[in-house]
Design an enzyme around this catalytic site. Structure first.
Site, PDB file in Angstrom:
ATOM      1  N   ARG A 123      15.814  16.164  41.339  1.00  0.00           N
ATOM      2  CA  ARG A 123      15.909  17.534  40.812  1.00  0.00           C
ATOM      3  C   ARG A 123      17.356  18.019  40.776  1.00  0.00           C
ATOM      4  O   ARG A 123      17.717  18.784  39.883  1.00  0.00           O
ATOM      5  CB  ARG A 123      15.047  18.478  41.647  1.00  0.00           C
ATOM      6  CG  ARG A 123      13.592  18.419  41.227  1.00  0.00           C
ATOM      7  CD  ARG A 123      12.745  19.350  42.048  1.00  0.00           C
ATOM      8  NE  ARG A 123      11.436  19.523  41.432  1.00  0.00           N
ATOM      9  CZ  ARG A 123      10.366  19.968  42.073  1.00  0.00           C
ATOM     10  NH1 ARG A 123      10.458  20.273  43.363  1.00  0.00           N
ATOM     11  NH2 ARG A 123       9.220  20.101  41.448  1.00  0.00           N
ATOM     12  N   LYS A 165      -5.808  16.905  46.438  1.00  0.00           N
ATOM     13  CA  LYS A 165      -6.867  17.912  46.304  1.00  0.00           C
ATOM     14  C   LYS A 165      -7.442  18.070  44.897  1.00  0.00           C
ATOM     15  O   LYS A 165      -6.722  18.289  43.941  1.00  0.00           O
ATOM     16  CB  LYS A 165      -6.319  19.259  46.743  1.00  0.00           C
ATOM     17  CG  LYS A 165      -6.075  19.352  48.219  1.00  0.00           C
ATOM     18  CD  LYS A 165      -5.802  20.786  48.532  1.00  0.00           C
ATOM     19  CE  LYS A 165      -5.671  21.031  50.011  1.00  0.00           C
ATOM     20  NZ  LYS A 165      -5.022  22.340  50.208  1.00  0.00           N
ATOM     21  N   GLY A 171       6.740  16.479  41.068  1.00  0.00           N
ATOM     22  CA  GLY A 171       7.051  16.233  42.473  1.00  0.00           C
ATOM     23  C   GLY A 171       6.786  14.831  42.986  1.00  0.00           C
ATOM     24  O   GLY A 171       7.641  13.952  42.887  1.00  0.00           O
ATOM     25  N   GLY A 212       3.578  21.533  39.542  1.00  0.00           N
ATOM     26  CA  GLY A 212       2.677  22.632  39.185  1.00  0.00           C
ATOM     27  C   GLY A 212       2.961  23.173  37.792  1.00  0.00           C
ATOM     28  O   GLY A 212       2.042  23.464  37.025  1.00  0.00           O
TER      29      GLY A 212
HETATM   30  C1  3PG Z   1       7.682  22.612  43.158  1.00  0.00           C
HETATM   31  O1  3PG Z   1       8.059  21.943  44.120  1.00  0.00           O
HETATM   32  O2  3PG Z   1       6.665  22.315  42.485  1.00  0.00           O
HETATM   33  C2  3PG Z   1       8.514  23.760  42.713  1.00  0.00           C
HETATM   34  O3  3PG Z   1       9.781  23.719  43.275  1.00  0.00           O
HETATM   35  C3  3PG Z   1       7.807  25.051  43.010  1.00  0.00           C
HETATM   36  O4  3PG Z   1       7.630  25.210  44.392  1.00  0.00           O
HETATM   37  P1  3PG Z   1       6.448  26.122  44.950  1.00  0.00           P
HETATM   38  O5  3PG Z   1       5.164  25.400  44.643  1.00  0.00           O
HETATM   39  O6  3PG Z   1       6.700  26.270  46.422  1.00  0.00           O
HETATM   40  O7  3PG Z   1       6.512  27.434  44.234  1.00  0.00           O
END
Ligand code: 3PG
Length: 397
Positions: free
Chosen positions: A34, A202, A352, A376
């Protein structure tokens, strides 16, 4: 970003929201993907003479400073990659941030401390978030601008992502634009067969995307911890494997309605405890012994998934197939990742853990069409949800 650069940024303060939320082992960054992805936008602004102020979060602190969530290791890594020091402000919008920003030469880069150290960042109360957004905007000053480049966080309606875009002239960064461009190819008219591999722990986190994807894909291959809820829905005993009882019924319905598309594991690697030195065995999915937990897909499943991937023209992968951080449970994820790397399909790795898996397992990144920085965020995009951090740039939301 191009619009902003053509307006001219020399001598101006530009606030950039990046997603620098990297995995850490103590203070050591275990995957700097990242940080590297955030680099081009920061670099271009700095080279054009802007005073670049980067805002970012790390982990999920509860609105107060905590040493373990400090962006110090990230500031150091960013400085190494840029080849010039990145000064880390000791706070978000306080005296230290103001001092660092006031001293910033043209073309230099400063990083604010973890924005989530300020409780207003993630507040549900719009007015509280707006308060922080105004203070962030003040750091950029009268002639300032905001560049939204943290794709991984655009699905969050947070002060430094959403509200600040209403306080300053706001622009989409190169990374956000590139990510949206790639993902739009998946929601548009993907070449078929379109195969999606989902993993991770999950079902509850992935249900919305599963439901949104099923009508569009040709195959949905399910691995990772969430596979056990599907195996349970098939009537199998899953021992001590991860199981979300509340979702078994939904999984059963999905399996019944999309039997031709959903593929669940036919064999699994089981362990007697959640540890790298556990006793392990490979068993058929319907024969998981009581007291044992499934921690990876088995070799037969891996081969099946690999052959589906090999036949695909478009592949999207999100979520590891097993606990790849522990060597005995890494084969499934490795096999899936290798099959995607070897295929000529248009391939997108979402977010991620799966992006980290590609790098940790040492697979060449250029073998994938795109490795997204958003976990996400990419899933919410594929679900068809509005991304607040993007909508606000388009004048919506
Ligand atoms: C992630 O790791 O998906 C992003 O940096 C967002 O982080 P968060 O889910 O803690 O908002």
């Amino acid at each position: 970003l191009e619009d902003l650069l053509s307006e001219g940024v020399s001598g101006r303060r530009v606030l950039v929201r990046s997603d620098l939320n990297v995995p850490l082992d103590g203070s050591v960054i275990t995957d700097d993907g990242r940080v590297r992805a955030a680099l081009p936008t920061i670099q271009r602004l700095a080279e054009a003479g802007a005073k670049v102020i980067v805002a970012a979060h790390l982990g999920r602190p509860k609105g107060t400073p905590e040493a373990k969530y400090s962006l110090r290791p990230v500031a150091d890594r960013l400085g190494e990659l840029l080849g010039s020091e990145v000064r880390l402000a000791g706070d978000v919008v306080g005296e230290q941030a103001r001092a660092v920003v006031a001293d910033l030469p043209d073309g230099a880069v400063a990083l604010l401390e973890n924005v989530r150290f300020d409780p207003r960042e993630t507040s549900k109360v719009a007015e509280e978030r707006a308060g922080l957004a105004r203070e962030l905007a003040t750091l950029a000053g009268d002639n300032g601008a905001f560049v939204s480049d943290g794709f991984g966080v655009v699905h969050r309606k947070q002060a430094s992502v959403y509200d600040v875009a209403r306080e300053l002239p706001a622009y989409a960064g190169g990374l956000v634009l590139a990510e949206l461009d790639v993902l739009s190819k998946l929601t548009g008219d993907p070449q078929r067969p379109y195969v999606v591999v989902l993993g991770g722990s999950k079902v509850s986190d992935k249900l919305a995307v599963i439901e949104a994807l099923l009508p569009k894909v040709d195959r949905l291959l399910i691995g990772g911890g969430m596979a056990f809820t599907f195996l349970s829905a098939q009537g199998y005993r899953v021992g001590s494997s991860l199981l979300e009882e509340d979702f078994v019924e939904t999984a059963r319905k999905l399996l019944a309605e999309h039997a031709d598309k959903i593929v669940v594991p036919s064999d699994v690697v089981v362990a007697d405890k959640f540890a790298a030195d556990a006793a392990t065995d490979t068993v058929a999915a319907e024969s998981i012994p009581d007291g044992w937990m499934g921690l990876d897909i088995g070799p037969r499943t891996t081969e099946h998934f690999a052959s589906e991937v090999a036949a695909a023209k478009t592949v999207f992968w999100n979520g590891p197939a097993g606990v790849f951080e522990m060597a005995p449970f890494a084969s499934g994820t490795k096999g899936v990742a290798r099959a995607i790397a070897d295929s000529d399909a248009f391939s997108v790795v979402g977010g991620g853990d799966s992006a980290a898996a590609v790098r940790v397992l040492g697979l060449p990144e250029e073998k994938f069409s795109h490795i997204s920085t958003g976990g996400g965020a990419s899933l919410e995009y594929l679900e068809g949800k509005e991304l607040p951090g993007v909508a606000v740039l388009e004048g919506g939301a």
